[in-house]
Design a protein around this motif. Structure first.
Motif, PDB file in Angstrom:
ATOM      1  N   SER A 206       2.384 -40.061   0.352  1.00 21.97           N
ATOM      2  CA  SER A 206       3.454 -39.266  -0.253  1.00 21.97           C
ATOM      3  C   SER A 206       2.929 -37.978  -0.849  1.00 21.97           C
ATOM      4  CB  SER A 206       4.169 -40.080  -1.332  1.00 21.97           C
ATOM      5  OG  SER A 206       3.251 -40.481  -2.338  1.00 21.97           O
ATOM      6  N   ALA A 207       1.615 -37.905  -1.115  1.00 20.50           N
ATOM      7  CA  ALA A 207       1.048 -36.687  -1.691  1.00 20.50           C
ATOM      8  C   ALA A 207       1.175 -35.516  -0.727  1.00 20.50           C
ATOM      9  CB  ALA A 207      -0.421 -36.919  -2.044  1.00 20.50           C
ATOM     10  N   ASN A 208       1.133 -35.800   0.559  1.00 18.08           N
ATOM     11  CA  ASN A 208       1.246 -34.735   1.545  1.00 18.08           C
ATOM     12  C   ASN A 208       2.653 -34.144   1.577  1.00 18.08           C
ATOM     13  OD1 ASN A 208       0.373 -33.073   3.666  1.00 18.08           O
ATOM     14  ND2 ASN A 208       1.157 -34.520   5.200  1.00 18.08           N
ATOM     15  N   GLN A 209       3.627 -34.905   1.106  1.00 18.72           N
ATOM     16  CA  GLN A 209       5.012 -34.445   1.112  1.00 18.72           C
ATOM     17  C   GLN A 209       5.405 -33.741  -0.185  1.00 18.72           C
ATOM     18  OE1 GLN A 209       7.208 -38.004   1.925  1.00 18.72           O
ATOM     19  NE2 GLN A 209       6.124 -38.424   3.861  1.00 18.72           N
ATOM     20  N   HIS A 210       4.446 -33.671  -1.111  1.00 19.67           N
ATOM     21  CA  HIS A 210       4.732 -33.020  -2.394  1.00 19.67           C
ATOM     22  C   HIS A 210       4.742 -31.495  -2.196  1.00 19.67           C
ATOM     23  CE1 HIS A 210       5.037 -32.510  -6.637  1.00 19.67           C
ATOM     24  NE2 HIS A 210       3.808 -32.037  -6.798  1.00 19.67           N
ATOM     25  N   ASN A 211       5.692 -30.853  -2.806  1.00 14.45           N
ATOM     26  CA  ASN A 211       5.841 -29.397  -2.616  1.00 14.45           C
ATOM     27  C   ASN A 211       4.729 -28.607  -3.276  1.00 14.45           C
ATOM     28  OD1 ASN A 211       8.242 -29.743  -1.202  1.00 14.45           O
ATOM     29  ND2 ASN A 211       9.475 -29.724  -3.094  1.00 14.45           N
ATOM     30  N   GLY A 212       4.083 -29.206  -4.273  1.00 18.04           N
ATOM     31  CA  GLY A 212       3.066 -28.462  -5.002  1.00 18.04           C
ATOM     32  C   GLY A 212       1.665 -28.672  -4.480  1.00 18.04           C
ATOM     33  N   VAL A 213       1.506 -28.986  -3.210  1.00 14.74           N
ATOM     34  CA  VAL A 213       0.183 -29.243  -2.648  1.00 14.74           C
ATOM     35  C   VAL A 213      -0.518 -27.913  -2.371  1.00 14.74           C
ATOM     36  CG1 VAL A 213      -1.043 -30.195  -0.671  1.00 14.74           C
ATOM     37  CG2 VAL A 213       0.873 -31.430  -1.671  1.00 14.74           C
ATOM     38  N   VAL A 214      -1.817 -27.874  -2.754  1.00 18.68           N
ATOM     39  CA  VAL A 214      -2.615 -26.678  -2.495  1.00 18.68           C
ATOM     40  C   VAL A 214      -3.387 -26.820  -1.192  1.00 18.68           C
ATOM     41  CG1 VAL A 214      -4.452 -25.184  -3.385  1.00 18.68           C
ATOM     42  CG2 VAL A 214      -2.786 -26.179  -4.951  1.00 18.68           C
ATOM     43  N   TRP A 215      -3.953 -27.991  -0.973  1.00 19.63           N
ATOM     44  CA  TRP A 215      -4.868 -28.196   0.137  1.00 19.63           C
ATOM     45  C   TRP A 215      -4.270 -29.106   1.208  1.00 19.63           C
ATOM     46  CZ3 TRP A 215      -9.028 -25.163  -0.686  1.00 19.63           C
ATOM     47  CH2 TRP A 215      -9.432 -24.923  -1.992  1.00 19.63           C
ATOM     48  N   ARG A 216      -4.848 -28.983   2.393  1.00 20.41           N
ATOM     49  CA  ARG A 216      -4.715 -29.986   3.449  1.00 20.41           C
ATOM     50  C   ARG A 216      -6.090 -30.607   3.660  1.00 20.41           C
ATOM     51  NH1 ARG A 216      -3.781 -27.944   8.499  1.00 20.41           N
ATOM     52  NH2 ARG A 216      -3.120 -30.010   9.220  1.00 20.41           N
TER      53      ARG A 216
ATOM     54  N   ILE B  38      -3.041 -47.042  -3.161  1.00 20.15           N
ATOM     55  CA  ILE B  38      -1.824 -47.505  -3.831  1.00 20.15           C
ATOM     56  C   ILE B  38      -0.742 -47.831  -2.801  1.00 20.15           C
ATOM     57  CG2 ILE B  38       0.021 -46.814  -5.397  1.00 20.15           C
ATOM     58  CD1 ILE B  38      -2.045 -45.166  -6.925  1.00 20.15           C
ATOM     59  N   GLU B  39      -0.653 -47.036  -1.770  1.00 22.16           N
ATOM     60  CA  GLU B  39       0.370 -47.233  -0.753  1.00 22.16           C
ATOM     61  C   GLU B  39      -0.126 -48.062   0.438  1.00 22.16           C
ATOM     62  OE1 GLU B  39       1.791 -43.378   0.252  1.00 22.16           O
ATOM     63  OE2 GLU B  39       2.392 -42.873  -1.805  1.00 22.16           O
ATOM     64  N   SER B  40      -1.362 -48.570   0.385  1.00 26.67           N
ATOM     65  CA  SER B  40      -1.936 -49.438   1.430  1.00 26.67           C
ATOM     66  C   SER B  40      -1.824 -48.801   2.804  1.00 26.67           C
ATOM     67  CB  SER B  40      -1.241 -50.808   1.430  1.00 26.67           C
ATOM     68  OG  SER B  40      -1.400 -51.445   0.178  1.00 26.67           O
ATOM     69  N   ILE B  41      -2.411 -47.649   2.939  1.00 26.95           N
ATOM     70  CA  ILE B  41      -2.355 -46.888   4.179  1.00 26.95           C
ATOM     71  C   ILE B  41      -3.679 -47.038   4.925  1.00 26.95           C
ATOM     72  CG2 ILE B  41      -2.089 -44.594   5.191  1.00 26.95           C
ATOM     73  CD1 ILE B  41      -0.422 -43.851   2.749  1.00 26.95           C
ATOM     74  N   GLY B  42      -3.586 -47.389   6.205  1.00 26.24           N
ATOM     75  CA  GLY B  42      -4.770 -47.427   7.049  1.00 26.24           C
ATOM     76  C   GLY B  42      -5.819 -48.397   6.548  1.00 26.24           C
ATOM     77  N   ASP B  43      -7.066 -47.939   6.585  1.00 27.35           N
ATOM     78  CA  ASP B  43      -8.211 -48.747   6.168  1.00 27.35           C
ATOM     79  C   ASP B  43      -8.587 -48.515   4.716  1.00 27.35           C
ATOM     80  OD1 ASP B  43      -8.371 -49.767   8.736  1.00 27.35           O
ATOM     81  OD2 ASP B  43      -9.751 -48.186   9.406  1.00 27.35           O
ATOM     82  N   ALA B  44      -7.665 -47.988   3.950  1.00 25.59           N
ATOM     83  CA  ALA B  44      -7.957 -47.745   2.536  1.00 25.59           C
ATOM     84  C   ALA B  44      -8.231 -49.059   1.814  1.00 25.59           C
ATOM     85  CB  ALA B  44      -6.789 -47.014   1.879  1.00 25.59           C
ATOM     86  N   GLN B  45      -9.056 -48.973   0.787  1.00 28.55           N
ATOM     87  CA  GLN B  45      -9.434 -50.148   0.020  1.00 28.55           C
ATOM     88  C   GLN B  45      -8.214 -50.815  -0.610  1.00 28.55           C
ATOM     89  OE1 GLN B  45     -12.416 -51.766  -0.594  1.00 28.55           O
ATOM     90  NE2 GLN B  45     -11.087 -53.197  -1.675  1.00 28.55           N
ATOM     91  N   LYS B  46      -8.134 -52.139  -0.453  1.00 30.80           N
ATOM     92  CA  LYS B  46      -7.043 -52.884  -1.064  1.00 30.80           C
ATOM     93  C   LYS B  46      -7.287 -53.012  -2.563  1.00 30.80           C
ATOM     94  CE  LYS B  46      -5.422 -53.456   3.037  1.00 30.80           C
ATOM     95  NZ  LYS B  46      -4.258 -52.651   3.502  1.00 30.80           N
TER      96      LYS B  46
ATOM     97  N   LEU C 230      -4.854 -34.879 -13.763  1.00 38.69           N
ATOM     98  CA  LEU C 230      -5.256 -36.220 -13.349  1.00 38.69           C
ATOM     99  C   LEU C 230      -4.054 -36.985 -12.786  1.00 38.69           C
ATOM    100  CD1 LEU C 230      -7.627 -38.265 -13.318  1.00 38.69           C
ATOM    101  CD2 LEU C 230      -6.711 -39.156 -15.450  1.00 38.69           C
ATOM    102  N   SER C 231      -4.197 -37.459 -11.526  1.00 35.63           N
ATOM    103  CA  SER C 231      -3.171 -38.255 -10.849  1.00 35.63           C
ATOM    104  C   SER C 231      -3.836 -38.905  -9.631  1.00 35.63           C
ATOM    105  CB  SER C 231      -1.987 -37.382 -10.421  1.00 35.63           C
ATOM    106  OG  SER C 231      -2.365 -36.522  -9.366  1.00 35.63           O
ATOM    107  N   PRO C 232      -3.158 -39.827  -8.965  1.00 38.77           N
ATOM    108  CA  PRO C 232      -3.755 -40.425  -7.757  1.00 38.77           C
ATOM    109  C   PRO C 232      -4.066 -39.404  -6.669  1.00 38.77           C
ATOM    110  CG  PRO C 232      -1.926 -41.773  -8.525  1.00 38.77           C
ATOM    111  CD  PRO C 232      -1.911 -40.532  -9.347  1.00 38.77           C
ATOM    112  N   CYS C 233      -3.453 -38.220  -6.726  1.00 36.73           N
ATOM    113  CA  CYS C 233      -3.744 -37.205  -5.719  1.00 36.73           C
ATOM    114  C   CYS C 233      -5.014 -36.430  -6.015  1.00 36.73           C
ATOM    115  CB  CYS C 233      -2.574 -36.227  -5.621  1.00 36.73           C
ATOM    116  SG  CYS C 233      -1.028 -36.992  -5.078  1.00 36.73           S
ATOM    117  N   SER C 234      -5.524 -36.500  -7.241  1.00 37.43           N
ATOM    118  CA  SER C 234      -6.738 -35.783  -7.605  1.00 37.43           C
ATOM    119  C   SER C 234      -7.944 -36.710  -7.770  1.00 37.43           C
ATOM    120  CB  SER C 234      -6.520 -35.007  -8.910  1.00 37.43           C
ATOM    121  OG  SER C 234      -6.185 -35.896  -9.961  1.00 37.43           O
TER     122      SER C 234
END
Length: 792
Positions: free
Chosen positions: A45-55, A130-138, A169-173
Motif C-alpha cells: 500500500s505504500a506504493n499507492q500513497h500520494n506522498g511517495v518520494v522514491w520508487r 505487515i501485509e504478508s507480501i511475497g517472501d517477506a518475513q512472517k 517513522l512508519s512502516p514505509c521508512s
C-alpha cells in the motif's frame, strides 16, 4: 530573528545540494545495473500513497551480479515538486554521513538533471511484512522484538549522538535486509534539533496521518514552533508506539485460533491493548502519552523493557555483535542457549547472520564444541528446494572446516550426523578434501571413532571417485577386518561391504570381486555369530553381482559347511544363499549355448587339448579328486581279488584274458603324417596292473590261504538285477563302501587269540568234507567276481 534563521537554513540547504552534486557519480561511471521494481514494494500500500518520494528498484553491481542492491529512484526530476527534490537530496546527505548497524547502508548515488538515484544495500520495506507480501518475513513476537530493539537503538543514536530528529517513522521508512535485520531509512525530514529545514512543512504529508501525534495535527506554524521547544524524541517516541500497535495487531494467528488481525487506520484504535504483550504495556502507554515531554525516550526502551531485553533472539543478536570481545566461557554458554532456541528464530536471521558467525568461530579454533554442528544442522533444515545452490554455499564451508578438526568428540558427532548434510557435499569435495581427513579415524585407538568411521562409509561411498574406492577404500576395509580386535567392528565392516558392493566396479575389475568374496568368507570364519550372519546376508544380497563361475567355485563351496552351524539363524541364512546361488546358476545354464560334441578323432583330440588348456584351477582340483577316488576304488577292488585267489596261475591268467577281451578297440589318430594307436582308457587297465602286482606277491598270498576268507560276498544275481534296474556309478560306489565296512568288521573278528584260531584250523583239517566245501566256495567267489566285472 525568525527571518534570519530561515535565511540561514535556506543557504545551508543550497550548499548541501551543491556539495552532493559535486561528489555524486556521473551517469557514464555509474557502476550498477538497474532492474525491475521490487515486488514487495510494488504490491504494498505504500506504493499507492500520494506522498511517495522514491520508487524502489532492483539492481546489482555491474562487475558482480551476485552483489544485489536496492536503488531508490526519483525519476522525472524536472516535473517533480521542488520540495520532493529537496527532501530526496536531504535523505542522501544524511545517509551518506551516517554509519550505524541499524541504519540503512549507503552505497552510491547518481544525481543528474533528469533523475536522482540512491544505492543502498538490498532491502524491502517493513510494510511488506505487515501485509504478508511475497517472501517477506512472517511476523511473530521474536521478529517484532528484534525489529523494535533495532529501530529504537537507531533512533536513540539519532537523538543522543547526532542531536537530530527523524520525524518520518512508519512502516514505509523501516526496511528489512537479507539477514532479517531492521534498518532505519526515510531521512527525508531528518534535521538537527531546533533547525527545521525549509522543505519540512511542505513534505509533512509524507508521514501517514495515523502516525501523527496530536500536536502535529494543528497549524503548520505551530508544528515548527513545537519542534524547536519540545524534546527531540517526543515525535519519534509517539511513532514507535503506533508501530508497536500495528505490528502486534498484524500477527496472523488464525491458524491457532487466537484472534484475527486488526488493520491500523486511525489514532483512536491505540487504546486497544488486547494485542500488546503484558510486559510491554507500561512502555507502550508512556510512548503514547498526551504530553510530549512525558513520553519515554527510546534508550529506555532498549535497556529497560523486559519484553525486548529478555527475548532470546534479541540476546543472541546482541551477543553476535559483541562476539569479538567475549570469553570462551561466554561463547560456550551462548552456543548452549542458541542450540535450545534456534528453532524459533526467523529463517533469514539463521541463514545470513547466525550461520556466518558459527563459521567464524570454527575458523578461530572453537570447533571442538559439538553444539556448533547441532546448530548448523538445524539451520540446514530451514532451506527449501529452491535454495539448494545457496544452501550448498552456506553449509558446505562449515562442514569442511569441521572435518579439519581432529578432536575426537567433534569427529564422532560429525560422523553420527553425516546423513543430515552429506547431500550438500559434491564428489570432488568429498574425494579431495573430506576423505583424506577421514582416513585417520579408521586406525584411531578409540573403538568408538573406528566404528563410526566404518559406518560412515555407507554414506561416503556414493560420493567417492571410483579410483579411490578401488585403490584405497576396499584394501583399507580388508586390512582392518583382518586385524581389528573388536568383533562389532569386524561385523560392521562386513555389513558395510555388503551395502556398498553396488558402488564397486566388479565387471571391469575382477580383483574387486575376489576381494569382496574374500572379506565375506573371512567373516564366515569369525567365531562371533553376528559376523557369520552378516556375511551370509551380504552374500545373499550381492550374489547376483558375482560371475557364475565365482558362485559355483568359490561362494557355494565355502558356505556348505554352515548348513550344520550350531545357530539356527546361520543355518537358515545358509540355505537361503544356496537357493539364491542355485537359482542364478540355473538362469546362467539356460542362457548358455549348447556345444555339439565332435565326431572326428582329430576333433576329439583338439577339443580335449583346448579344454585342458582353458580349465580353471577349481576344475583341475575337482578332476584330480575324482581320479584319486576312482584309483582308490580300483586298488581296493584289486586287493580284494588278490585275497581270494589261490596259488593256481591258470585262474589268474584266465581273469587277465577276460579283462583283455573286455578292452575296447583302439582308435587311430593321425599326427604329422604318422599313424599312432592309442587304447581307450578303461578300468581294466588299472585292474591288470594290480594283477601283475599280486602275482609278484604269490608267496605272501599262499601264506594267507590258511586264514579264513574275509573277502566281501558279491551276489551275482543281485548285481545283475541292479544293473537291469538302471543302477548308476554312484550306487555301485555306495555298495563298495558298505562292503568295505563289512570287511573291516570281519577282519576285526579274525584277530582273536592264536590259540582259538589254531583250535579252529585243527577242527577244520579233521573234516575232509569241510575242506572240500571251502574249495567249492572259493571257486564260486572267483566266478562271482568275474561276472561282476563283466557287468561293469
Amino acid at each position: 530573528c525568525g527571518r534570519f534563521a530561515r535565511t540561514m537554513l535556506s543557504n545551508l540547504v543550497s550548499n548541501t545540494i551543491n556539495f552532493v552534486k559535486a561528489t555524486a557519480s556521473t551517469s557514464n561511471a555509474f557502476p550498477y545495473s538497474i532492474g525491475e521494481e521490487i515486488f514487495e514494494w510494488r504490491q504494498s500500500s505504500a506504493n499507492q500513497h500520494n506522498g511517495v518520494v522514491w520508487r524502489l528498484l532492483q539492481g546489482h553491481k555491474t562487475s558482480d551480479a551476485s552483489d544485489k542492491v536496492t536503488i531508490f529512484a526519483l525519476e522525472n526530476r524536472k516535473t517533480a515538486q521542488q520540495s520532493r527534490v529537496d527532501a530526496a537530496l536531504n535523505c542522501i546527505n544524511k545517509l551518506k554521513s551516517i554509519r550505524h548497524p541499524n541504519i540503512l547502508e549507503y552505497r552510491d548515488c547518481l544525481i543528474t538533471d533528469d533523475k536522482i538515484l540512491l544505492v543502498t544495500e538490498y532491502v524491502y520495506p517493513l510494510v511488506a511484512c505487515i501485509e504478508s507480501i511475497g517472501d517477506a518475513q512472517k511476523l511473530n513476537e521474536s521478529f517484532i522484538a528484534l525489529a523494535l530493539h533495532q529501530v529504537s537503538n537507531a533512533l536513540s543514536f539519532v537523538h543522543n549522538d547526532l542531536r537530530s530528529l527523524h520525524c518520518l517513522l512508519s512502516p514505509c521508512s523501516i526496511f528489512i535486509n537479507k539477514a532479517g535485520d531492521a534498518k532505519l531509512g526515510g531521512f527525508e525530514l531528518a534535521h538537527i534539533h531546533r533547525e527545521v529545514p525549509a522543505h519540512f512543512v511542505a513534505n509533512l504529508d509524507l508521514l501517514p496521518v495515523r502516525y501523527r501525534p496530536k500536536e502535529m495535527s494543528s497549524n503548520h506554524a505551530d508544528v515548527v514552533q513545537l519542534l524547536t521547544t519540545q524534546p527531540a524524541h517526543s515525535i519519534d517516541a509517539w511513532c514507535v508506539g503506533c508501530l508497536m500497535f500495528e505490528l502486534f495487531n498484524s500477527i496472523d494467528d488464525d491458524m491457532q485460533g487466537v484472534r484475527p488481525t486488526l488493520k491500523f487506520s486511525k489514532p483512536q484504535q491505540l487504546s486497544n491493548l488486547s494485542a500488546i504483550p503484558y510486559n510491554l504495556q507500561p512502555f507502550y502507554k508512556r510512548m503514547l502519552a498526551t504530553k510530549p515531554s512525558s513520553r519515554s525516550s527510546l534508550q529506555s526502551v532498549c535497556n529497560e523493557c523486559e519484553f525486548i531485553t529478555q527475548n532470546s533472539l534479541v540476546q543472541s543478536n546482541i551477543f553476535i555483535a559483541e562476539i569479538a570481545i567475549k570469553s570462551d566461557a561466554e561463547k560456550r554458554q551462548f552456543l548452549q542457549h542458541l542450540d535450545q532456541n534456534i528453532a524459533h528464530y526467523p529463517s533469514a536471521v539463521c541463514k545470513y547472520k547466525i550461520l556466518p558467525t558459527l563459521t567464524h568461530m570454527l575458523q578461530h579454533g572453537f570447533g571442538a564444541n559439538p553444539l556448533i554442528l547441532s546448530c548448523v544442522l538445524k539451520i540446514s533444515q530451514l532451506y527449501n528446494k529452491q535454495d539448494e545452490e545457496e544452501e550448498a554455499l552456506q553449509i558446505k564451508p562449515v562442514v569442511v572446516n569441521m572435518f579439519k578438526n581432529n578432536e575426537r568428540g567433534t569427529r564422532i558427532n560429525l560422523l553420527k550426523s553425516l546423513p543430515k548434510f552429506i547431500e550438500y557435499l559434491d564428489m570432488e569435495t568429498t574425494s579431495t578434501v573430506i576423505w583424506p581427513q577421514l582416513i585417520n579415524g579408521f586406525t584411531d585407538s578409540s573403538p568408538v571413532l573406528r566404528e563410526q568411521s566404518v559406518r560412515s562409509v555407507i554414506h561416503f561411498a556414493p560420493k567417492l571417485q571410483e579410483s579411490i574406492v578401488t585403490t584405497q577404500l576396499l584394501p583399507l576395509l580388508d586390512r582392518i577386518q583382518s586385524n581389528d580386535t573388536e568383533p562389532a567392528i569386524r561385523t560392521n565392516i562386513c555389513i558395510v561391504l555388503g551395502k556398498i558392493a553396488k558402488f564397486v566396479n566388479i565387471k571391469n575389475s575382477p580383483n574387486n570381486e575376489l576381494l569382496l568374496v574374500k572379506c565375506f568368507g573371512r567373516a564366515l570364519q569369525d567365531p562371533f555369530m553376528p559376523a557369520r550372519s552378516a556375511a551370509l546376508s551380504s552374500f545373499a544380497a550381492n550374489i547376483g553381482l558375482f560371475a557364475p563361475n565365482t558362485i559355483a567355485t568359490k561362494v557355494l563351496p565355502s558356505i556348505m559347511k554352515y548348513t550344520c552351524d550350531a545357530h539356527k539363524e546361520v543355518r537358515a541364512q545358509t540355505f537361503k544363499v544356496i537357493d539364491i546361488g542355485l537359482q542364478k546358476l540355473r538362469q546362467n545354464h539356460e542362457l548358455m549355448r549348447d556345444v555339439t560334441p565332435p565326431t572326428d578323432a582329430a576333433d576329439i583330440d583338439a577339443k580335449q587339448t583346448q579344454q585342458a588348456t582353458a580349465a580353471s584351477g577349481s576344475s583341475s582340483s575337482s578332476s584330480s579328486s575324482s581320479l584319486s577316488y576312482l584309483g582308490n576304488v580300483t586298488s581296493w577292488a584289486s586287493s580284494r581279488i588278490s585275497g581270494t585267489q589261490d596259488d593256481d596261475k591258470n585262474k589268474s591268467t584266465t581273469i587277465q584274458q577276460q579283462q583283455q577281451q573286455r578292452t575296447p578297440p583302439t582308435s587311430k589318430t593321425k599326427t604329422n603324417g604318422t599313424t599312432s594307436t592309442a587304447a581307450a582308457p578303461d578300468l581294466a587297465d588299472l585292474f591288470a596292473a594290480d594283477n601283475k602286482h599280486n602275482a609278484s606277491n604269490k608267496s605272501a598270498n599262499a601264506a594267507k590261504k590258511k586264514t579264513p576268507n574275509t573277502s566281501m560276498q558279491l551276489n551275482k544275481a543281485k548285481a545283475k538285477g541292479n544293473d537291469k534296474d538302471g543302477q548308476n556309478l554312484d550306487d555301485i560306489f555306495a555298495q563298495f563302501t558298505n562292503d568295505m565296512n563289512q570287511a573291516k568288521v570281519d577282519s576285526d573278528h579274525s584277530s582273536e587269540p592264536k590259540i582259538k584260531y589254531k583250535k579252529q584250523t585243527k577242527k577244520t583239517k579233521k573234516s575232509g568234507s569241510v575242506k572240500k566245501a571251502n574249495k567249492e566256495e572259493k571257486k564260486n567267489k572267483s566266478k562271482d567276481l568275474d561276472d561282476f566285472f563283466d557287468d561293469w
